[in-house]
Design an enzyme around this catalytic site. Structure first.
Site, PDB file in Angstrom:
ATOM      1  N   ARG A 145       0.823  -1.215   0.000  1.00 41.38           N
ATOM      2  CA  ARG A 145       0.000   0.000   0.000  1.00 41.38           C
ATOM      3  C   ARG A 145       0.853   1.260   0.000  1.00 41.38           C
ATOM      4  O   ARG A 145       0.599   2.209   0.731  1.00 41.38           O
ATOM      5  CB  ARG A 145      -0.918   0.001   1.225  1.00 41.38           C
ATOM      6  CG  ARG A 145      -1.902  -1.148   1.195  1.00 41.38           C
ATOM      7  CD  ARG A 145      -2.841  -1.086   2.349  1.00 41.38           C
ATOM      8  NE  ARG A 145      -3.730  -2.240   2.340  1.00 41.38           N
ATOM      9  CZ  ARG A 145      -4.559  -2.531   3.311  1.00 41.38           C
ATOM     10  NH1 ARG A 145      -4.629  -1.760   4.387  1.00 41.38           N
ATOM     11  NH2 ARG A 145      -5.332  -3.586   3.224  1.00 41.38           N
ATOM     12  N   CYS A 146       1.836   1.256  -0.850  1.00 42.38           N
ATOM     13  CA  CYS A 146       2.817   2.335  -0.917  1.00 42.38           C
ATOM     14  C   CYS A 146       2.723   2.995  -2.290  1.00 42.38           C
ATOM     15  O   CYS A 146       2.337   2.356  -3.263  1.00 42.38           O
ATOM     16  CB  CYS A 146       4.211   1.731  -0.700  1.00 42.38           C
ATOM     17  SG  CYS A 146       5.609   2.856  -0.886  1.00 42.38           S
ATOM     18  N   GLY A 147       3.094   4.250  -2.367  1.00 42.36           N
ATOM     19  CA  GLY A 147       3.153   4.912  -3.666  1.00 42.36           C
ATOM     20  C   GLY A 147       4.133   4.230  -4.612  1.00 42.36           C
ATOM     21  O   GLY A 147       4.024   4.360  -5.827  1.00 42.36           O
ATOM     22  N   LEU A 148       5.081   3.495  -4.066  1.00 45.70           N
ATOM     23  CA  LEU A 148       6.074   2.791  -4.882  1.00 45.70           C
ATOM     24  C   LEU A 148       5.672   1.347  -5.189  1.00 45.70           C
ATOM     25  O   LEU A 148       6.400   0.639  -5.876  1.00 45.70           O
ATOM     26  CB  LEU A 148       7.436   2.808  -4.182  1.00 45.70           C
ATOM     27  CG  LEU A 148       8.027   4.200  -3.913  1.00 45.70           C
ATOM     28  CD1 LEU A 148       9.334   4.091  -3.133  1.00 45.70           C
ATOM     29  CD2 LEU A 148       8.226   4.965  -5.206  1.00 45.70           C
ATOM     30  N   THR A 149       4.509   0.917  -4.722  1.00 43.25           N
ATOM     31  CA  THR A 149       4.058  -0.461  -4.945  1.00 43.25           C
ATOM     32  C   THR A 149       4.097  -0.865  -6.422  1.00 43.25           C
ATOM     33  O   THR A 149       4.424  -2.021  -6.718  1.00 43.25           O
ATOM     34  CB  THR A 149       2.657  -0.683  -4.335  1.00 43.25           C
ATOM     35  OG1 THR A 149       2.753  -0.462  -2.919  1.00 43.25           O
ATOM     36  CG2 THR A 149       2.148  -2.089  -4.573  1.00 43.25           C
TER      37      THR A 149
END
Length: 161
Positions: free
Chosen positions: A34-38
């Site tokens: 659940r990360c912007g970098l996922t």
């Protein structure tokens, strides 16, 4: 010391010695769902697929230490990675990458003098460590470095020999 001296629990709860990756070039990455970098999962899987036959593996280590962006169980993480990104590279159980409960593998990874990112705590999800076929750390890249980055690719190619 080399990566082969460590073991970790895989995403299915089974202990695995990293010795089983002897002779392979590796990219060790702390991951989160659940990360912007996922979306880096897509590039990691592509890199893994392209280079696997040459002796390359991506090793994913989920961590919930950054913004609680990996809150799920191992089963939920596995399902997410499989259904959303078709991940088939080895995934491990959640670990701490910083602090007192830091996994021994990450204590070793973060203590090495590396470039372009230097030693020290992992700063966020998707920090990338390149390991050569001898089990030595040869490069470290910041979380924002995309799996398609030319410098990362060069480091992986060099690690492959």
């Amino acid at each position: 010391m080399s990566i082969y001296e460590f073991s970790a629990t895989d995403i299915d709860g089974k202990p695995r010695s990293l010795e089983e990756f002897r002779g392979k070039a590796l990219l060790v990455v702390n991951v989160a769902s659940r990360c912007g970098l996922t979306p880096h999962y897509a590039g990691l899987q592509k890199l893994h697929s392209e280079l696997h036959a040459r002796g390359f593996e991506v090793l994913g280590f989920p961590s919930n230490q950054f913004g609680a962006q990996e809150p799920g169980s191992e089963a939920e993480i596995k399902e997410f990675c499989s259904s959303k990104y078709d991940v088939d590279f080895p995934m491990f159980a959640k670990v701490d990458v910083n602090g007192e409960a830091r996994h021994p593998l990450y204590a070793w990874l973060t203590s090495a003098s590396t470039a372009p990112d230097g030693p020290g705590d992992v700063q966020w999800n998707f920090a990338k460590f390149v390991i050569d076929k001898n089990g030595d750390i040869v490069a470290r890249f910041s979380p924002k470095t995309e799996p398609e980055d030319s410098d990362l690719r060069k480091a992986v190619e060099k690690a492959l020999g």
